[in-house]
Design a protein around this motif. Sequence first.
Motif, mmCIF file in Angstrom:
data_model
loop_
_atom_site.group_PDB
_atom_site.id
_atom_site.type_symbol
_atom_site.label_atom_id
_atom_site.label_comp_id
_atom_site.label_asym_id
_atom_site.label_seq_id
_atom_site.Cartn_x
_atom_site.Cartn_y
_atom_site.Cartn_z
ATOM 1 N N THR A 120 4.874 4.844 7.843
ATOM 2 C CA THR A 120 6.077 5.623 8.125
ATOM 3 C C THR A 120 6.256 5.817 9.630
ATOM 4 O O THR A 120 5.428 5.372 10.437
ATOM 5 C CB THR A 120 5.976 6.996 7.454
ATOM 6 N N VAL A 126 1.776 4.391 3.216
ATOM 7 C CA VAL A 126 2.422 4.622 1.924
ATOM 8 C C VAL A 126 2.438 3.311 1.136
ATOM 9 O O VAL A 126 2.232 2.228 1.678
ATOM 10 C CB VAL A 126 3.862 5.149 2.095
ATOM 11 N N ARG A 128 4.437 0.611 -0.573
ATOM 12 C CA ARG A 128 5.727 -0.058 -0.679
ATOM 13 C C ARG A 128 5.485 -1.550 -0.540
ATOM 14 O O ARG A 128 4.644 -1.985 0.241
ATOM 15 C CB ARG A 128 6.699 0.355 0.435
ATOM 16 N N GLN A 131 7.976 -3.003 4.285
ATOM 17 C CA GLN A 131 8.314 -1.865 5.130
ATOM 18 C C GLN A 131 9.800 -1.541 5.057
ATOM 19 O O GLN A 131 10.183 -0.377 5.173
ATOM 20 C CB GLN A 131 7.910 -2.172 6.580
ATOM 21 N N LEU A 134 13.323 0.160 1.177
ATOM 22 C CA LEU A 134 13.676 1.449 0.573
ATOM 23 C C LEU A 134 15.086 1.445 -0.002
ATOM 24 O O LEU A 134 15.372 2.172 -0.961
ATOM 25 C CB LEU A 134 13.543 2.578 1.600
ATOM 26 N N CYS A 170 13.966 1.443 6.159
ATOM 27 C CA CYS A 170 12.548 1.150 6.343
ATOM 28 C C CYS A 170 11.715 2.430 6.304
ATOM 29 O O CYS A 170 12.186 3.507 6.682
ATOM 30 C CB CYS A 170 12.317 0.455 7.686
ATOM 31 N N THR A 171 10.480 2.292 5.867
ATOM 32 C CA THR A 171 9.582 3.447 5.899
ATOM 33 C C THR A 171 9.405 3.942 7.328
ATOM 34 O O THR A 171 9.205 5.135 7.554
ATOM 35 C CB THR A 171 8.215 3.090 5.307
ATOM 36 N N PHE A 179 9.790 10.680 3.294
ATOM 37 C CA PHE A 179 9.480 9.660 2.283
ATOM 38 C C PHE A 179 9.204 10.301 0.934
ATOM 39 O O PHE A 179 9.631 9.799 -0.109
ATOM 40 C CB PHE A 179 8.275 8.837 2.751
ATOM 41 N N THR A 219 1.691 8.089 -1.358
ATOM 42 C CA THR A 219 1.009 7.657 -0.146
ATOM 43 C C THR A 219 -0.160 6.775 -0.559
ATOM 44 O O THR A 219 -0.581 6.763 -1.722
ATOM 45 C CB THR A 219 0.468 8.856 0.655
#
Length: 432
Positions: A120, A126, A128, A131, A134, A170-171, A179, A219
């Motif tokens: 992040t 996290v 995902r 990156q 989202l 993006c994170t 997030f 996370t």
Amino acid sequence: MTPTRLMSLAAVTLTACLASPAVVSARDDSRDRSAEQAEGQHSRRLNVQVGPRPYYLVEDMDESPLKRRLQQCSEGPFYKTEFSIGHRGAPLQFPEHTKESYEAAARMGAGILECDVTFTKDRQLVCRHSQCDLHTTTNILAIPALAAKCTQPFQPANPATGRPASAMCCTSDITLAEFKQLCGKMDASNPAATTVAQYLGGTANWRTDLYSTCGTVLTHKESIELFKKLGTKFTPELKAPSVPMPFQGEYTQQQYAQQMIDEYKQARVPASDVWPQSFDLNDVLYWIQHEPRFGKQAVYLDGRYEIPGTLFDPNNPTTWVPNMDALVDSGVKVIAPPIYVLLTLDAQGKIVPSAYAKAARAAGLDIITWSFERAGPLKTGGGFYYQSVAPAIDNDGDMLVALDVLARHVGIIGMFSDWPGTVTYYANCMGL
């Protein structure tokens, strides 16, 4: 000193010892370990349920000895197996990298679960797949305060010019606290969308939104604790950053790779329970050099087939740079290409191991592959994952034929799957 005095002194000493912080701490640690062991034993007794899909696939197979053998396993018992790896959890039907997806994968017998790791804005790790996904894997665009922080805000489709709808979130655009406000959803978008609500749709018709009401995003640390409770092992993938590194001028790729390993060490997870992965060979070599206990099981995700300008051919060793022996000499012990790289067809049109698969085994490499149950219906050959054997694929049951070749003839040690129940059924039936 009288016996009475000795007994009195002993009692005082024992009371003092029991009250001392060191002894209390040791006692508490022992209780914690006992609780962890009990929890682990409970999770290992998880009643594995593979669901109806494996039975459907077995019945869809052409008549063969393999089909008859798989039919004989229909009543189980079924149990957790490390051969079955939950690819992002169970994203065939559950939002990927969510608590619910991981729990479904564990219930289907996956012995290893995957958290794809990225970071992040405040450099917290996290789960995902990318990156910058989202906008397709969460509801971020439906939260105005967070949507405004996206690298590229939502742009509606323009039918007049043919421009598709787009966005990029993006994170690294948001903090960890932001997030955690998100809901996971099925990875999809609608390129014809003129509104955010429309854009957040687009789920493939062979998947489902039935379990996509609000997936719980995690996370990396939370995934570790969840997997411990579920009694599974760990295969985190260090995702390639979508932002320039060093991030914010000081967060390097090496720090990123080290941070991921550190979170397992902080959680007191044995290195033997972790298979760290990366498509970047430099990450794998970093772990081998700086974290050798974890590097011993580091997985090189072989993505050389998609490098622009290369002519990668699974049946032409001159196109593999570095070659298998060079990888082994560098310390790599586990390699993981996509399914199609390990398979080819013989002169009779039967599925057999590719030259790549044979060379990897001959060099002493362990092989993992990906991703089962990700291709959708196989009537037209299976697309990307089965491209090297497409002429032999014309129904869904054929995926079990491919899996059998991978397991018994290629000798893979694990299969990533979007619906682990199918791989669990096969592995249990074949005694893997």
